[in-house]
Design an enzyme around this catalytic site. Structure first.
Site, mmCIF file in Angstrom:
data_model
loop_
_atom_site.group_PDB
_atom_site.id
_atom_site.type_symbol
_atom_site.label_atom_id
_atom_site.label_comp_id
_atom_site.label_asym_id
_atom_site.label_seq_id
_atom_site.Cartn_x
_atom_site.Cartn_y
_atom_site.Cartn_z
ATOM 1 N N VAL A 81 20.341 29.243 33.849
ATOM 2 C CA VAL A 81 21.590 29.923 33.512
ATOM 3 C C VAL A 81 22.566 28.913 32.912
ATOM 4 C CG1 VAL A 81 23.579 31.158 34.456
ATOM 5 C CG2 VAL A 81 21.275 31.609 35.351
ATOM 6 N N GLU A 170 21.939 12.035 57.981
ATOM 7 C CA GLU A 170 20.562 12.534 58.132
ATOM 8 C C GLU A 170 19.585 11.730 57.277
ATOM 9 O OE1 GLU A 170 20.500 16.877 57.675
ATOM 10 O OE2 GLU A 170 20.513 16.920 59.869
ATOM 11 N N GLN A 319 23.480 27.829 56.706
ATOM 12 C CA GLN A 319 23.728 28.874 57.684
ATOM 13 C C GLN A 319 24.676 29.937 57.129
ATOM 14 O OE1 GLN A 319 24.765 28.803 62.473
ATOM 15 N NE2 GLN A 319 25.559 27.180 61.195
#
Lengths: 404, 404
Positions: A81, A170, A319
């Site tokens: 796009v 992380e 989430q």
């Protein structure tokens, strides 16, 4: 009568959740649904730090979109796009145009470098599968080259991570697992390797419980990580980074690998399309539609919602994107069939930050967790994301079962 | 009475064979034997093309020297030899000096670039374990980077191999196995990948049976390899190579990876030590001693022996180096115990050139072989080299059993 046409841009957490929820709810001839994505695969953005460190193969981090799409209800188009023409209600792609009646913009984030000089040219960002495996190979190539040079360049073994937020920490956690493997592979003394976390803010993992943060920092320091907190990166160069030191001084840190993990912004497609946004993020209406655009939903990293309790935006997480996808699917149905649109309200079930293979910190269902319990919970969260989109068969195929 | 001291420099095929044969033949207190080597491992030079392509892990290509040395008879010293002081009968190393009564120089080869501009700086050579894994990682990093760039650079997927001799062809054979794996790993269209073999001589594998050479070329071309025979590399640059074309013209071939496999020379230690040599190779006496130096044996790639039948030097092969090691051990014993020294005569049992995983060409025991039979023979030759040094246990540990 022409069927209403729903076009979904992006098969990340939000877009794919919208598509899979929609295909369950609609009849075969009720609506036309088109899902547009650059790649023919979905990838787990929240697992990319593992692929980047080399602790999880990138094929474990992605799956074929066609495996979770019902071809009788959703047409998948692999295309990139470029721009949305909201007046003519069409999407401009690399190969043509796609018209829509209703549009879901879930095109994901881009790295935000805050105008810091040289970052775009000299630093990596953990932004997609291609980037992740390039980072993995870049680190490995430098380790492989170390022993080939007459004059040993210790900066080949230095990895700077910009940012002590979620992604930075992380990624560093995975590096502490990966580096010993690399040292064995290339006959390198592990004491020569440096992992340096540089963070401009005065703290690690802002917003996290301080007790858990202290645990995380202590664990990572024990594994050899150096934290430079309250230290701003002034510039990234060909040979490393330049950081501020005190009032006017600067210091150079030589490093062959610099990974920028200190921020994302919304997608530049938003701005190119003339939609009002702050750093590519659109402050959406409660029903997830863009202000003034009743046929355009914006979800995931390009949407901005304020958490009234603390008067700050919700962070762009998987989430929330997945929850938005569920509401977006229902609201699309309401538009097509007629009915009330519902307001989106995030339901934060928990947040867990991994510290490597078998360690983590987090809060889940109101409880503080650390160590192997938190690590277990992290893997369950990862598996749940698979389950939500692809059911048990996808969990079996791509899930994480390396549980202690 | 002081025991005679034998010092062996280098634990390649020749040096390690000398050491292991000697330790079997001598009593515990008969001689002092010192083996000096840069690394604490021996590597199979003839397998390095596999580690370089990434088809065999480099740990499969090396083993711990202490595993095959009898510590009660041979002292192993990990050190780098700089120079031999033949007048004072001592060896200068990076950390000190080692005196000797008898010396075995088996320090191996170095790449020969024939003064071609830029080769040293911009081309890789398959010369040791460190180099092999760097080549592997360099190729992989370029494949990993390909899809990350807006403007696709096809030269990232171009591998030029300079030289169509033994090493060049064997490396190319492995690449034809490795490239499809890399294309799957990094989502790359295999038709974009180029493997180009550039050879200045007018033929592939000079000295090999022409019928077998035709088979090899056809097989590799079928797998997508391009041969530019009779084409000289004029220069290696940051972006590729420049080759001669016709009388005066030149052509640039853009390639991210250039591997120089067109020649080796003896070790520069020879020249630094003032021993007469041609390109680092010493024309040794029939008993393998250097001319005029009755206490110095030179074996392996630094020795030069003429094959009287064709009036050309024997090629520097593992087969000959190992046979020299056996004779060298016996001649050392003759010097120590008194007795006649024997003349070395190579016994060429066969030569097999691998073309990848399950294909090869060769001549063994006077018979022409190709395809899976030749490939089987190649693996047997590789296993035999292990057997000669370390017996059946080393074959079990490091041998090749991927036999059709």
């Amino acid at each position: 009568m022409r069927k209403p046409k729903i076009v979904i841009l992006g098969a990340g957490y939000g877009g794919l959740m919208t598509a899979t929820r929609l295909q369950k709810a609609v009849g075969v001839n009720e609506v036309e649904i088109v899902l547009v994505n650059k790649n023919d695969y979905h990838y787990e953005t929240t697992w990319l730090h593992e692929a980047s460190a080399g602790t999880l193969h990138h094929d474990r981090v992605r799956y074929d979109i066609r495996d979770v799409i019902d071809g009788s209800k959703v047409e998948f188009v692999q295309d990139t796009v470029l721009e949305i023409n909201k007046d003519d209600k069409k999407v401009i792609t690399e190969t043509g145009e796609i018209s829509y009646d209703y549009l879901v913009v879930s095109v994901g984030a881009e790295p935000e470098t805050f105008g810091i000089k040289g970052l775009k040219e000299h630093a990596f960002s953990i932004i997609n599968v291609n980037a992740a495996r390039q980072i993995r190979e870049h680190i490995e190539y430098n380790f492989a080259t170390y022993n080939m040079e007459e004059e040993k360049r210790d900066d080949r073994l230095t990895i700077v991570v910009g940012g002590a937020g979620f992604t930075g920490i992380e990624f560093i956690g995975e590096l502490t697992n990966r580096v010993p493997e690399l040292c064995r592979e290339y006959d390198i003394d592990i004491h020569k390797v440096k992992i340096i976390c540089v963070e401009a803010a005065p703290m690690v993992l802002p917003g996290f419980d301080p007790e858990l943060v202290n645990y995380a920092v202590a664990q990572l320091e024990r594994k050899g990580v150096t934290f430079m907190i309250g230290t701003a990166i002034k510039e990234a160069t060909e040979t490393g980074i330049i950081v501020g030191k005190g009032e006017d001084e600067v210091e150079e840190i030589k490093a062959a690998t610099v990974v920028w993990a200190a921020g994302v912004r919304g997608n530049s497609i938003i701005e190119k399309s003339g939609i009002e946004a702050m750093r590519g993020r659109v402050k959406v209406q409660p029903d997830l539609r863009a202000p003034g655009l009743d046929d355009v939903f914006i979800i995931g990293d390009c949407s901005l919602m304020i958490n009234e309790e603390i008067n700050r935006p919700y962070p762009p997480t998987a989430q929330i994107a997945m929850q938005q996808g569920e509401v977006c699917a229902r609201n699309l149905l309401a538009l097509v069939r007629g009915g009330e649109l519902e307001a989106f309200k995030p339901d934060i079930k928990g947040t867990v930050c991994s510290l490597g293979e078998d360690d983590a910190i987090g809060v889940a269902f109101g409880k503080k967790l650390y160590g192997s319990k938190a690590s277990f919970m992290k893997k369950m969260i990862d598996n749940r994301a698979l389950y939500m989109v692809g059911g048990p068969s996808l969990v079996l195929k791509k899930g994480k079962f390396n549980i202690l």
